[in-house]
Motif scaffolding. Structure first.
Motif, PDB file in Angstrom:
ATOM      1  N   ALA A   1     -10.291   3.482 -12.462  1.00  0.00           N
ATOM      2  CA  ALA A   1     -11.040   4.665 -12.895  1.00  0.00           C
ATOM      3  C   ALA A   1     -10.291   5.933 -12.486  1.00  0.00           C
ATOM      4  N   PRO A   2     -10.544   7.066 -13.165  1.00  0.00           N
ATOM      5  CA  PRO A   2      -9.853   8.313 -12.823  1.00  0.00           C
ATOM      6  C   PRO A   2      -9.997   8.711 -11.355  1.00  0.00           C
ATOM      7  N   ASP A   3     -11.161   8.414 -10.762  1.00  0.00           N
ATOM      8  CA  ASP A   3     -11.361   8.738  -9.350  1.00  0.00           C
ATOM      9  C   ASP A   3     -11.285   7.485  -8.471  1.00  0.00           C
ATOM     10  N   GLY A   4     -10.718   6.408  -9.024  1.00  0.00           N
ATOM     11  CA  GLY A   4     -10.617   5.158  -8.272  1.00  0.00           C
ATOM     12  C   GLY A   4      -9.507   5.187  -7.236  1.00  0.00           C
ATOM     13  N   LYS A   5      -9.518   4.191  -6.345  1.00  0.00           N
ATOM     14  CA  LYS A   5      -8.518   4.080  -5.293  1.00  0.00           C
ATOM     15  C   LYS A   5      -7.896   2.690  -5.321  1.00  0.00           C
ATOM     16  N   LEU A   6      -6.574   2.651  -5.232  1.00  0.00           N
ATOM     17  CA  LEU A   6      -5.828   1.399  -5.246  1.00  0.00           C
ATOM     18  C   LEU A   6      -5.075   1.252  -3.930  1.00  0.00           C
ATOM     19  N   ILE A   7      -5.344   0.166  -3.209  1.00  0.00           N
ATOM     20  CA  ILE A   7      -4.734  -0.081  -1.902  1.00  0.00           C
ATOM     21  C   ILE A   7      -3.877  -1.341  -1.990  1.00  0.00           C
ATOM     22  N   ILE A   8      -2.568  -1.184  -1.803  1.00  0.00           N
ATOM     23  CA  ILE A   8      -1.660  -2.330  -1.701  1.00  0.00           C
ATOM     24  C   ILE A   8      -1.346  -2.522  -0.222  1.00  0.00           C
ATOM     25  N   GLU A   9      -1.521  -3.752   0.258  1.00  0.00           N
ATOM     26  CA  GLU A   9      -1.347  -3.994   1.704  1.00  0.00           C
ATOM     27  C   GLU A   9      -0.677  -5.341   1.895  1.00  0.00           C
ATOM     28  N   SER A  10       0.315  -5.380   2.802  1.00  0.00           N
ATOM     29  CA  SER A  10       1.016  -6.645   2.993  1.00  0.00           C
ATOM     30  C   SER A  10       1.875  -6.624   4.244  1.00  0.00           C
ATOM     31  N   THR A  11       2.139  -7.815   4.776  1.00  0.00           N
ATOM     32  CA  THR A  11       3.269  -8.004   5.669  1.00  0.00           C
ATOM     33  C   THR A  11       4.496  -8.183   4.775  1.00  0.00           C
ATOM     34  N   ALA A  12       5.666  -8.123   5.369  1.00  0.00           N
ATOM     35  CA  ALA A  12       6.896  -8.210   4.583  1.00  0.00           C
ATOM     36  C   ALA A  12       7.207  -9.646   4.198  1.00  0.00           C
ATOM     37  N   ASN A  13       7.991  -9.783   3.118  1.00  0.00           N
ATOM     38  CA  ASN A  13       8.420 -11.109   2.667  1.00  0.00           C
ATOM     39  C   ASN A  13       9.776 -10.986   1.981  1.00  0.00           C
ATOM     40  N   GLY A  14      10.720 -10.345   2.667  1.00  0.00           N
ATOM     41  CA  GLY A  14      12.060 -10.179   2.114  1.00  0.00           C
ATOM     42  C   GLY A  14      12.165  -9.008   1.152  1.00  0.00           C
ATOM     43  N   MET A  15      13.313  -8.946   0.468  1.00  0.00           N
ATOM     44  CA  MET A  15      13.599  -7.849  -0.455  1.00  0.00           C
ATOM     45  C   MET A  15      12.987  -8.165  -1.815  1.00  0.00           C
ATOM     46  N   ASN A  16      11.839  -7.610  -2.109  1.00  0.00           N
ATOM     47  CA  ASN A  16      11.163  -7.900  -3.366  1.00  0.00           C
ATOM     48  C   ASN A  16      10.468  -6.648  -3.884  1.00  0.00           C
ATOM     49  N   TYR A  17       9.562  -6.823  -4.838  1.00  0.00           N
ATOM     50  CA  TYR A  17       8.907  -5.682  -5.474  1.00  0.00           C
ATOM     51  C   TYR A  17       8.088  -4.873  -4.475  1.00  0.00           C
ATOM     52  N   PHE A  18       7.446  -5.550  -3.526  1.00  0.00           N
ATOM     53  CA  PHE A  18       6.701  -4.819  -2.501  1.00  0.00           C
ATOM     54  C   PHE A  18       7.642  -3.955  -1.677  1.00  0.00           C
ATOM     55  N   HIS A  19       8.782  -4.492  -1.282  1.00  0.00           N
ATOM     56  CA  HIS A  19       9.792  -3.722  -0.550  1.00  0.00           C
ATOM     57  C   HIS A  19      10.184  -2.477  -1.333  1.00  0.00           C
TER      58      HIS A  19
END
Length: 522
Positions: A177-195
């Motif tokens: 939503a326009p006023d929505g919130k997106l939280i990405i959370e993780s421990t590391a797992n090498g060189m990938n998209y999260f990195h």
């Protein structure tokens, strides 16, 4: 239920945005590590996380800091304070999904009866409420994830372990939503998209706000574990405790970051059972440490981390302390241009330049080193066209005592070299000796990078770095060094999705310092 005027005022206050922490602590209870139902009093890390909420958040963290529990509480608040809200909690596997749903049910059931909305569904990993709100727990990879929904709060847990995370994130983002919130959370797992996403956020290259929570500061949740570790250690060491004289170099650096002796004892026991690399990944003290891999890295990751620990954030000299900075450089200072050590007269400087076309992809980078091998400044920008870079490099070279430039001829390099020599009459540009078709020695301005010459300058860089002959002051250069690898076919470069412009510019500067002559200026 009849409420006093004071209670009405308090409730009104708790319902206002910005008071999420107080709302959670007032109404939600959790099961602590002693299996007791207690009010949810947020830890310092959880408070910092909630206080920093914005539309897009990405969190790199040590294990077991309780951020998922915190996000569950935030989703409950969202659904009560804002009826008709839709919250989505996504886990990386079914076991984790079940655990999150159990926490959701426990927290929801702990609400006071007068506050808790009636439910029309409380099964199949979903709580639907009569006020139109719902909270859904699903696994990553579900094809129907976010389809047809408008999402107001989304939590993506252990994102580094997802399969096809880029495609799924795009689908979820479209449903926000326009006023929505997106939280990405993780421990590391090498060189990938999260990195990639995390460091882009850290470098202000995407829309996310980055957070990093290390294991040292997150000590409030592990006090009992530390106590148990100390008892085990003492039992094995004649009732003696670890002392400062027994610490290795890395442990001494951790003490500087705030680690206690008890924490170091706990750390030693963890490493003994799982290994140092696994500990770095799951319990990092600094963000770059979490992504260390022992694969085909060319540079010593251990040395990189040691140096990074000694570098403070924003370690460049403040603009007000530089009195002779040209206006054409001053306008970039603090954004694209950084000085780590003030210029001195009668000192030789060397500038390596790896240039792009300035179309918002690869960066044009200039790394400046003095004759002692210390990095004194750097310039990087991915929006400046080659003809503009020629003017900037001319000013930069003149400022650094008519420095010797070593410019890679590829991409925008050729046009920059031509402008520097013929438009600006810059006389100190490195000349590379080559053989023509008649096998005669010729000299060409700039540096031609091929598989052979690239190997030479990178290996010179590696040797100088390993032997302590150079001093790197830029976090950016160190981060690129960490992802610079040699492939099975012998080629060198950054891992997929990463940049190596600063590494190449540094290698060019160091090669000029080692092999360049002091071309006469006339």
């Amino acid at each position: 239920m009849n409420l006093s005027m004071e209670s009405v005022k308090k409730i009104k206050y708790l319902w206002e945005d910005g008071n999420e922490i107080e709302w959670i602590q007032a109404f939600i209870k959790i099961v602590d590590k002693n299996a007791k139902l207690v009010p949810f009093i947020l830890t310092p890390e959880q408070r910092k996380f909630v206080e920093g909420l914005c539309k897009y958040i990405i969190v790199l963290k040590s294990r077991q800091l309780g951020l998922s529990v915190c996000t569950v509480a935030l989703s409950i608040r969202q659904c009560i304070v804002y009826p008709n809200s839709n919250c989505l909690l996504v886990s990386h596997d079914q076991k984790s999904c079940n655990a999150i749903f159990d926490k959701l049910k426990q927290q929801f059931n702990s609400l006071p009866d007068w506050l808790k909305p009636k439910t029309i569904a409380n099964n199949r990993m979903e709580i639907k409420m009569e006020n139109g709100s719902k909270i859904t727990c699903v696994c990553a990879g579900n094809k129907d994830i976010a389809r047809g929904d408008t999402l107001h709060l989304v939590h993506l847990s252990e994102f580094a372990f997802w399969k096809d995370p880029k495609r799924q994130l795009n689908s979820i983002t479209q449903a926000l939503a326009p006023d929505g919130k997106l939280i990405i959370e993780s421990t590391a797992n090498g060189m990938n998209y999260f990195h990639d996403l995390y460091f882009q956020a850290k470098n202000n290259e995407n829309s996310y706000k980055s957070f990093f929570f290390n294991w040292i500061d997150g000590n409030t949740l592990f006090k009992k574990d530390y106590t148990n570790s100390v008892e085990i250690y003492k039992a094995k060491n004649n009732n003696k405790l670890l002392v400062n004289e027994d610490l290795n170099d890395e442990e001494k650096e951790l003490v500087k970051l705030g680690s206690s002796i008890e924490q170091l004892i706990w750390r030693r026991l963890k490493i003994a059972s799982g290994g140092l690399d696994a500990f770095h990944m799951e319990y990092p003290s600094q963000d770059i440490e979490a992504f260390i891999s022992t694969g085909q890295n060319i540079f010593s990751n251990k040395r990189i981390v040691q140096i990074q620990r000694s570098i403070h954030k924003n370690n460049y000299i403040k603009k007000d302390n530089i009195t002779d900075l040209p206006n054409d450089l001053k306008k970039y200072y603090g954004r694209s241009f950084f000085i780590y050590k003030l210029k001195k007269p009668n000192v030789k400087y060397y500038i390596g330049c790896d240039l792009s076309e300035g179309v918002g992809q690869d960066h044009s980078v200039c790394e400046v080193f003095n004759e002692d091998g210390e990095q004194v400044a750097e310039f990087y920008n991915n929006k400046i066209k080659p003809y503009q870079m020629a003017e900037i490099i001319n000013i930069l070279g003149l400022y650094y005592n008519k420095a010797l430039l070593n410019i890679e001829r590829a991409s925008g390099g050729n046009s920059v070299i031509e402008r520097l020599r013929y438009n600006f009459k810059y006389m100190r540009i490195y000349k590379q000796k080559m053989f023509d078709e008649n096998n005669k020695v010729i000299s060409r301005l700039g540096f031609d990078t091929n598989s052979k010459s690239k190997g030479i300058i990178i290996n010179d860089f590696v040797e100088a770095f390993d032997e302590g002959q150079i001093k790197i002051n830029s976090v950016r250069v160190l981060e690129e060094m960490q992802v610079f690898q040699i492939n099975d076919n012998g080629s060198m470069g950054a891992v997929s999705g990463q940049h190596d412009d600063s590494v190449m510019a540094t290698a060019l500067a160091l090669y000029a310092m080692k092999h360049g002559v002091n071309y006469r200026w006339y």
